[in-house]
Scaffold this active site. Structure first.
Site, mmCIF file in Angstrom:
data_model
loop_
_atom_site.group_PDB
_atom_site.id
_atom_site.type_symbol
_atom_site.label_atom_id
_atom_site.label_comp_id
_atom_site.label_asym_id
_atom_site.label_seq_id
_atom_site.Cartn_x
_atom_site.Cartn_y
_atom_site.Cartn_z
ATOM 1 N N ASP A 46 5.916 5.157 -1.467
ATOM 2 C CA ASP A 46 7.238 5.632 -1.172
ATOM 3 C C ASP A 46 8.494 4.991 -2.267
ATOM 4 O O ASP A 46 9.870 5.367 -1.907
ATOM 5 C CB ASP A 46 8.191 5.467 0.216
ATOM 6 C CG ASP A 46 7.900 4.342 0.571
ATOM 7 O OD1 ASP A 46 8.397 2.868 0.387
ATOM 8 O OD2 ASP A 46 7.659 3.900 2.123
ATOM 9 N N HIS A 57 -1.342 1.396 -4.751
ATOM 10 C CA HIS A 57 -2.121 2.377 -4.239
ATOM 11 C C HIS A 57 -1.095 4.510 -4.929
ATOM 12 O O HIS A 57 -0.961 4.757 -4.811
ATOM 13 C CB HIS A 57 -2.104 3.307 -2.603
ATOM 14 C CG HIS A 57 -2.918 2.496 -1.911
ATOM 15 N ND1 HIS A 57 -2.887 2.393 -0.329
ATOM 16 C CD2 HIS A 57 -4.459 1.744 -2.421
ATOM 17 C CE1 HIS A 57 -4.801 1.840 -0.129
ATOM 18 N NE2 HIS A 57 -4.842 1.099 -1.253
ATOM 19 N N GLN A 113 0.620 -1.160 -0.052
ATOM 20 C CA GLN A 113 -0.162 0.000 0.334
ATOM 21 C C GLN A 113 1.193 1.263 0.112
ATOM 22 O O GLN A 113 0.054 2.213 -0.452
ATOM 23 C CB GLN A 113 -0.759 -0.064 1.488
ATOM 24 C CG GLN A 113 -1.646 -0.867 1.315
ATOM 25 C CD GLN A 113 -2.912 -1.095 2.636
ATOM 26 O OE1 GLN A 113 -4.087 -0.743 2.672
ATOM 27 N NE2 GLN A 113 -2.163 -1.867 3.355
ATOM 28 N N ASN A 172 3.147 -7.090 13.166
ATOM 29 C CA ASN A 172 2.617 -6.060 13.266
ATOM 30 C C ASN A 172 3.129 -5.335 14.401
ATOM 31 O O ASN A 172 2.799 -6.382 15.697
ATOM 32 C CB ASN A 172 0.997 -5.038 13.128
ATOM 33 C CG ASN A 172 0.608 -3.920 13.139
ATOM 34 O OD1 ASN A 172 0.997 -3.048 14.051
ATOM 35 N ND2 ASN A 172 0.035 -3.803 12.280
ATOM 36 N N GLY A 221 2.530 -4.816 8.353
ATOM 37 C CA GLY A 221 3.059 -3.193 9.351
ATOM 38 C C GLY A 221 1.884 -2.900 8.210
ATOM 39 O O GLY A 221 2.202 -1.338 8.120
HETATM 40 P P1 NAD Z 1 -1.449 2.952 8.974
HETATM 41 O O1 NAD Z 1 -0.902 3.952 9.321
HETATM 42 O O2 NAD Z 1 -2.963 2.753 8.531
HETATM 43 O O3 NAD Z 1 -1.440 1.950 9.863
HETATM 44 C C1 NAD Z 1 0.525 1.669 9.852
HETATM 45 C C2 NAD Z 1 0.446 0.302 10.553
HETATM 46 O O4 NAD Z 1 1.665 -0.273 10.889
HETATM 47 C C3 NAD Z 1 -0.198 0.225 12.477
HETATM 48 O O5 NAD Z 1 -0.689 -1.040 12.450
HETATM 49 C C4 NAD Z 1 1.256 0.268 13.114
HETATM 50 O O6 NAD Z 1 0.945 -0.491 13.726
HETATM 51 C C5 NAD Z 1 1.882 -0.404 12.059
HETATM 52 N N1 NAD Z 1 3.147 -0.261 12.243
HETATM 53 C C6 NAD Z 1 3.814 1.113 13.093
HETATM 54 N N2 NAD Z 1 4.924 0.765 13.686
HETATM 55 C C7 NAD Z 1 5.811 -0.894 12.525
HETATM 56 C C8 NAD Z 1 6.875 -1.390 12.354
HETATM 57 N N3 NAD Z 1 8.255 -1.051 12.754
HETATM 58 N N4 NAD Z 1 7.203 -2.289 11.959
HETATM 59 C C9 NAD Z 1 5.844 -3.053 11.559
HETATM 60 N N5 NAD Z 1 4.653 -2.716 12.088
HETATM 61 C C10 NAD Z 1 4.574 -1.199 12.308
HETATM 62 O O7 NAD Z 1 -0.576 2.767 7.290
HETATM 63 P P2 NAD Z 1 -1.982 1.591 6.586
HETATM 64 O O8 NAD Z 1 -2.130 0.644 7.133
HETATM 65 O O9 NAD Z 1 -0.571 1.227 5.139
HETATM 66 O O10 NAD Z 1 -2.691 2.714 5.848
HETATM 67 C C11 NAD Z 1 -3.217 2.147 4.303
HETATM 68 C C12 NAD Z 1 -2.088 3.615 3.361
HETATM 69 O O11 NAD Z 1 -1.851 4.380 4.558
HETATM 70 C C13 NAD Z 1 -2.393 2.909 2.292
HETATM 71 O O12 NAD Z 1 -3.401 4.081 1.235
HETATM 72 C C14 NAD Z 1 -0.901 4.003 2.346
HETATM 73 O O13 NAD Z 1 -0.447 4.552 0.573
HETATM 74 C C15 NAD Z 1 -0.077 5.114 3.143
HETATM 75 N N6 NAD Z 1 0.859 5.549 3.569
HETATM 76 C C16 NAD Z 1 1.424 4.955 2.720
HETATM 77 C C17 NAD Z 1 2.753 5.355 3.145
HETATM 78 C C18 NAD Z 1 4.444 5.393 2.973
HETATM 79 O O14 NAD Z 1 4.005 4.598 1.711
HETATM 80 N N7 NAD Z 1 5.793 5.074 3.416
HETATM 81 C C19 NAD Z 1 2.620 6.399 4.624
HETATM 82 C C20 NAD Z 1 1.976 6.859 5.101
HETATM 83 C C21 NAD Z 1 1.080 5.626 4.839
#
Ligand code: NAD
Length: 247
Positions: free
Chosen positions: A106, A121, A103, A219, A193
Site C-alpha cells: 500500500d 511484495h 509485505q 499482534n 501485524g
Molecule cells: P494477513 O492478513 O495474513 O495477517 C494480518 C495479521 O495482522 C494477522 O495476524 C492479524 O492478527 C494482524 N492484525 C490485525 N489487526 C492488527 C493491528 N491493528 N495491529 C497489529 N496486527 C494486526 O497479512 P500478512 O501477514 O501481511 O499477509 C501477507 C500477504 O498479505 C502479503 O502478501 C501482503 O502483500 C498481503 N496484504 C497486503 C495488504 C496491504 O498492503 N495493506 C493488505 C492485505 C494483504
C-alpha cells in the site's frame, strides 16, 4: 511479566545506534482502514486469493483481476498512515541502522516518511508490461485511482499490463531478497501485524533470531511467529506506547 513491563523491555533496547529491523504485514495498515488478508476482517472473506492474486488468475481473467486491484487502489488512496506508521517513520529517522521490510503493497510506510523501506511484495502503485517488452523500463508508477481504463495496457507494445506486486507462486525479486537478508543482521527484530504464514516472508524473523537478534512480535492474535517476546496488542496502540517510554 505485565504488558507495561514488556513494553519497557522493548524500549530498553532502543538506542540511536542499535540495529533495529522491523517486519510488517497487513495488520499495521488495519487502523488505516485497509483490510487484512486473514483474520476476522480478512480481505479474502469474499474473494478467493487464487481467483485474484495468481498468474493463472490474471491469464484467465485480467479484467476481473484489474477491477479488484483498482478497488484496492481506491481504498488505499483514500487512506492515511496511522500512528503505527508514524512511530516507525520517526524511528527510521532517529536510528542510523534502522531497516523496515514490509509485505504491504500500500505504500503507507513511505507516505509516513519511513526511510530504508524494503518492499518485499512490490507496490500496488507500480505497473509493468506483462510481456516485459522493455519499452517503459521494467515498470512505471501510476497513482491514479480509479484508473481510466481496465485492463491497463502497456503504452509501448499495447499488450496487457499487470500490477507490480508479487503474486502467490511468484518468486521474490533477487535484489529485494538480498536487501532483506542483509537487514536480518540486527540487534532487535520486531514482527508487526503479520500472520507469518506467507513464505518466504514468514521465515525472515526466525532467520534474524538464529543470527542472534532479539525478536518481538506485536499482534492482537499472536502465535504464528517463533519469537522471544510476544506482545498481544494492536500496532497502532503498542508502538506509540513504546515510543512514549522513550521520551
Ligand atoms: P494477513 O492478513 O495474513 O495477517 C494480518 C495479521 O495482522 C494477522 O495476524 C492479524 O492478527 C494482524 N492484525 C490485525 N489487526 C492488527 C493491528 N491493528 N495491529 C497489529 N496486527 C494486526 O497479512 P500478512 O501477514 O501481511 O499477509 C501477507 C500477504 O498479505 C502479503 O502478501 C501482503 O502483500 C498481503 N496484504 C497486503 C495488504 C496491504 O498492503 N495493506 C493488505 C492485505 C494483504
Amino acid at each position: 511479566m505485565t504488558l507495561e513491563g514488556d513494553l519497557r523491555l522493548v524500549a530498553a533496547r532502543w538506542s540511536s545506534r542499535a540495529r533495529w529491523t522491523v517486519l510488517t504485514g497487513a495488520g499495521v495498515s488495519a487502523a488505516s482502514g485497509i483490510g487484512t488478508f486473514r483474520g476476522s476482517d480478512g480481505l479474502w472473506k469474499n474473494f478467493r486469493a487464487e481467483d485474484l492474486a495468481t498468474p493463472e488468475a490474471f491469464a484467465r481473467d485480467p479484467h476481473r483481476v484489474w477491477e479488484w486491484y483498482d478497488w484496492r487502489r481506491q481504498k488505499i488512496a483514500a487512506a492515511r498512515p496511522n500512528r503505527a506508521h508514524e512511530v516507525l517513520a520517526s524511528w527510521s529517522r532517529r536510528q542510523a541502522a534502522f531497516r523496515l521490510i514490509t509485505q504491504n503493497v500500500d505504500g503507507l510506510h513511505e507516505r509516513a516518511g519511513t526511510e530504508h523501506v524494503t518492499r518485499f511484495h512490490g507496490s500496488i502503485w507500480d505497473i509493468r508490461c506483462s510481456k516485459r517488452c522493455g519499452g517503459s523500463g521494467s515498470s512505471w508508477v501510476d497513482t491514479r485511482a480509479p484508473l481510466p481504463e481496465l485492463p491497463v495496457r502497456c503504452p509501448d507494445c499495447g499488450g496487457l499490463a499487470r500490477p507490480g506486486v508479487v503474486w502467490f507462486e511468484e518468486p521474490i525479486d533477487p535484489e529485494v531478497l538480498r536487501q532483506a537478508q542483509e537487514a536480518l543482521d540486527c540487534d532487535v527484530c520486531l514482527v508487526v501485524g503479520t500472520s507469518s504464514v506467507v513464505y518466504p516472508a514468514a521465515a525472515l524473523a526466525l532467520e534474524a533470531r538464529q543470527r542472534g537478534a532479539w525478536t518481538v512480535e506485536i499482534n492482537p492474535e499472536p502465535g504464528a511467529a517463533d519469537v522471544d517476546l510476544a506482545i498481544v496488542g494492536k500496532a497502532e496502540e503498542v508502538l506509540p506506547e513504546i515510543d512514549s517510554i522513550l521520551h
